[in-house]
Design an enzyme around this catalytic site. Structure first.
Site, short mmCIF file in Angstrom:
data_model
loop_
_atom_site.label_atom_id
_atom_site.label_comp_id
_atom_site.label_asym_id
_atom_site.label_seq_id
_atom_site.Cartn_x
_atom_site.Cartn_y
_atom_site.Cartn_z
N GLN A 246 -4.33 -4.72 7.34
CA GLN A 246 -5.37 -5.61 6.85
C GLN A 246 -5.43 -6.93 7.62
O GLN A 246 -6.49 -7.56 7.69
CB GLN A 246 -5.16 -5.91 5.36
CG GLN A 246 -5.31 -4.71 4.45
CD GLN A 246 -6.73 -4.19 4.37
OE1 GLN A 246 -7.68 -4.90 4.68
NE2 GLN A 246 -6.88 -2.93 3.99
N CYS B 199 -4.61 2.50 -3.83
CA CYS B 199 -3.33 2.93 -3.27
C CYS B 199 -2.30 1.81 -3.36
O CYS B 199 -1.44 1.66 -2.47
CB CYS B 199 -3.48 3.40 -1.83
SG CYS B 199 -4.49 4.88 -1.66
N HIS C 24 0.87 -1.17 0.00
CA HIS C 24 0.00 0.00 0.00
C HIS C 24 0.90 1.22 0.00
O HIS C 24 2.01 1.20 0.52
CB HIS C 24 -0.87 -0.03 1.26
CG HIS C 24 -1.95 1.01 1.32
ND1 HIS C 24 -1.68 2.33 1.63
CD2 HIS C 24 -3.29 0.93 1.13
CE1 HIS C 24 -2.81 3.02 1.62
NE2 HIS C 24 -3.80 2.20 1.32
N ASP D 207 3.46 -4.05 7.88
CA ASP D 207 2.19 -3.35 7.77
C ASP D 207 1.08 -4.37 7.97
O ASP D 207 0.81 -5.20 7.10
CB ASP D 207 2.08 -2.69 6.40
CG ASP D 207 0.70 -2.12 6.12
OD1 ASP D 207 -0.14 -2.08 7.03
OD2 ASP D 207 0.44 -1.73 4.96
N LYS E 279 -10.19 -0.09 10.61
CA LYS E 279 -10.38 -1.29 9.81
C LYS E 279 -10.73 -2.51 10.67
O LYS E 279 -10.90 -3.60 10.14
CB LYS E 279 -9.11 -1.58 8.99
CG LYS E 279 -8.77 -0.51 7.96
CD LYS E 279 -7.51 -0.87 7.20
CE LYS E 279 -7.04 0.27 6.30
NZ LYS E 279 -7.98 0.59 5.23
#
Length: 710
Positions: A208, A371, A128, A205, A231
């Protein structure tokens, strides 16, 4: 334990049926942000109404309570992700800020951790932008180099070159745990082992993955992990940076002021210990409290149960959506190590049409490059539709999505031209050079493109193809290294711009009711391009709402299209979305018929033959004032807004009979003129007799042109 979706949905006010009986959309965009359950909303309300005070500063009872709520949330989040101690949790406003905090701190760090000239940073092609751009910026500013791990053809992270890419020169490896566009859950263990072997820091990261999987940051093998609250059922405005405590102690702060300082004098200062060292100013107290409530909510369900539900749903979605004709998934084709999100395109159906059809069916999905432009480029697409599921989604919503997509790819909804013409009752499309729109628009195309002066290699968007003339001039101007997208609300106009053959496959001829006997019609001359023109992609943009493209453009032209869309404000806002910062835009709208004598002759002929009601319908394109367009353009956020009035001469070979091809301004014969073609032509001949000679009919066209900069 299996998740009871109906019971889960009762905890989310978003899914309630309103008093008027209206229902919320089928929400399939949880990878962008999740809906919020009542316990989270209640926690926010309680803080603001019963515990609102600043933290760490006051000693009165309310301030102490607020501080306990804030630090209690830190403890809850730490336990949720398996942190060794609460002090390893740094609250930020989102995951993007967490990565930026880390990247900037590493540029200012001591020699052992600092990234400097000659160092290397390794990222992946599926990152991302939030875990890509901060590292690119760090490399630019520090004199470091960025290297990449690639993606396999089946959408998995390519680790075959891991030892070659991650070397002794590598200072940071930044990798996404689960891709927001491919759905892939990446194996972190081998990357962590290689990073440790060469002494590099590993940044993961997990924006998600944390909402869907039981993530233990300690067991993950990373040095730093980032994720977002919104999220995972939490509020917006809250993110987390987890770091090993000894590293947080060694890093300098990113921002200064407020609680990040322990002592300060005129010539010295000492920072507060982590995590306060990285939380300058008033922190997001309410948001942190809400995130703590979200962690409790998910823990009450059980992350193993969430993961099992998601796994079953994505496997079902892959199978059911896989039966949609022409669908092509961007990412793994199976459910192994995969999140419950599917990105896809449908061959032959423009993305703009797909997202419009889905929105009209009450389905909320994301479209665009998400993105993650590197991943899109890897698979040769500019953008994709993404449907992402969560614990409140069920298989019947997958069925609704699939059925809607099947409807969009069936007869009359595809990307080809023939079904649209058949639905309109037209037998064939007139050839481009037999319809006089090019002769009308060629002077305007030259003038518009000349005023905007696009640079070679620029990306250009033409809204309202005219049909195709402006796009052709733009293509010549930007050259072979540029690109042009031509759009129009009418599929018939787009077919005309592309000069598509008749649906039957027979040669293209003028429709019988509009047959022209004089000499073949030629468009107005366009200056030959000194270089090969750019490729042109023609895309139907719809009218309600107007959807122009999911790409970003340097130049945007729009002619005679705002008159025909129901929501002009939304249409101009859509153009603004498609224009990258600094882009030039030109919007043309016809001036009143008194300034356009050729068109006035057509209107008067319609009035004489078909009556005033049809004449009024014909006059609709001349009802939009330039002042209104300028106001809309300025309201949409454009700057340097200027309004011009241009009048251009035009000569149409073929005379008045040729001009009659413009009745209805369509590539198909207008039904309201059926059986009246000769009477209409005769009326136009009489009205324009004084303006006609052996070269054709002469006149002028006038328009208001609004130019601006994004």
């Amino acid at each position: 334990m299996a998740i009871d979706v109906e019971s889960i949905r009762k905890a989310f006010p978003f899914f309630e049926t309103l008093a008027d009986g209206s229902r919320p959309p089928v929400y399939l965009d949880s990878a962008a942000t999740t809906q919020k359950p009542a316990p989270v909303l209640d926690a926010l309300t309680h803080y603001y109404t019963r515990a609102n005070a600043n933290v760490h500063r006051g000693v009165y009872r309310l301030a102490v309570e607020a501080t306990e709520l804030y630090e209690g949330a830190r403890r809850t989040v730490a336990a949720f992700v398996g942190a060794s101690r609460p002090e390893e949790i740094v609250f930020t406003k989102n995951a993007t800020e967490a990565v930026n905090l880390l990247a900037n701190s590493l540029m200012w760090a001591g020699e052992e951790l600092r990234v400097g000239p000659g160092d290397e940073i390794v990222v992946t092609e599926m990152e991302h932008h939030s875990n890509l751009i901060p590292w690119r910026l760090l490399a630019e500013r520090a004199g470091a180099t960025v290297r990449y791990l690639g993606i396999t053809d089946d959408g998995r992270l390519d680790l075959s070159r891991l030892p070659e890419v991650v070397t002794e020169r590598t200072r940071v490896v930044a990798v996404v745990h689960a891709s927001n566009i491919l759905g892939t859950v990446n194996p972190i263990a081998p990357i962590a082992a290689r990073a440790a072997e060469v002494g590099a820091l590993l940044v993961v990261d997990a924006a998600q993955s944390v909402p869907h999987l039981a993530v233990d940051v300690t067991a993950l093998g990373a040095d730093f992990v980032t994720f977002s609250g919104h999220k995972m059922c939490g509020p917006t405005g809250i993110g987390v940076l987890w770091g090993r405590h000894e590293l947080l102690e060694a890093l300098p702060p990113f921002l200064g002021g407020g609680e990040m300082i322990e002592t300060v004098s005129v010539d010295a200062m000492r920072y507060a210990p982590p995590p306060l060292k990285f939380e300058a100013g008033t922190p997001p107290v309410a948001q942190a409290v809400g995130l703590g409530a979200a962690c409790d909510f998910l823990s009450g369900i059980g992350m193993d149960a969430v993961a099992a539900h998601d796994q079953a749903l994505v496997e079902y979605a892959l199978e059911r959506l896989g039966r949609v004709p022409g669908i092509r998934f961007i990412g793994p084709a199976d459910g192994v190590d995969r999140l419950p999100l599917l990105s896809f395109v449908v061959d032959g159906v423009p993305l703009q049409k797909l997202r419009t059809v889905l929105d009209e069916a009450g389905i909320a999905v994301r479209s665009g490059h998400h993105c993650a432009q590197l991943a899109c480029s890897r698979f040769g697409i500019p953008a994709a539709i993404r449907s992402s599921f969560y614990l409140y989604n069920a298989p019947d919503e997958v069925d609704h999505l699939a059925a809607t997509l099947e409807g969009a790819t069936g007869p009359g909804r595809g990307g080809g031209a023939a079904p649209a013409f058949e639905a309109g009752g037209a037998a064939r499309v007139r050839p481009y050079r037999e319809v006089l729109v090019p002769a009308i628009f060629a002077p305007w195309a030259e003038r518009l493109v000349g005023a905007l002066a696009p640079a070679p290699g620029a990306r250009a968007l033409d809204v309202g193809t005219g049909p195709g003339t402006v796009a052709r001039v733009l293509a010549a101007a930007v050259g072979p290294h540029g690109a042009v997208v031509g759009t129009d609300p009418s599929p018939a106009m787009l077919a005309l711009a592309r000069e598509e053959p008749a649906p039957s496959g027979a040669p293209i001829r003028p429709a019988p009711s509009a047959a022209i006997q004089p000499a073949p019609i030629q468009p107005a001359p366009i200056r030959p391009a000194p270089i090969r023109p750019a490729p042109i992609q023609y895309v139907e943009c719809g009218a309600a709402p107007l959807h122009v493209s999911d790409e970003a453009f340097d130049v945007v032209t729009a002619q005679q299209v705002l008159q025909f869309v129901p929501d002009r404000r939304a249409a101009v806002a859509e153009m603004r979305r498609a224009a990258r910062t600094g882009a030039r835009i030109a919007v043309a709208t016809w001036l009143p018929l008194e300034r356009n004598p050729l068109f006035r002759a057509l209107r008067d002929a319609v009035a004489a033959v078909l009556g005033p009601e049809e004449a009024e319908r014909f006059a609709e394109p001349w009802t939009l004032a330039g002042e209104e367009v300028a106001a809309l353009v300025e309201e949409a956020g454009f700057t340097e807004v200027e309004r011009h009035e241009w009048t251009l001469p035009v000569t149409l070979p073929g005379g008045p009979d040729a001009l009659c091809c413009l009745f209805g301004f369509s590539a198909v014969a207008p039904s309201y003129a059926a059986g009246q073609g000769e009477a209409l032509r005769q009326a136009v001949r009489e009205l324009l007799a004084r303006h006609t000679d052996e070269r054709g009919v002469h006149g002028e066209t006038a328009a208001s042109v609004v130019t601006a900069r994004a």
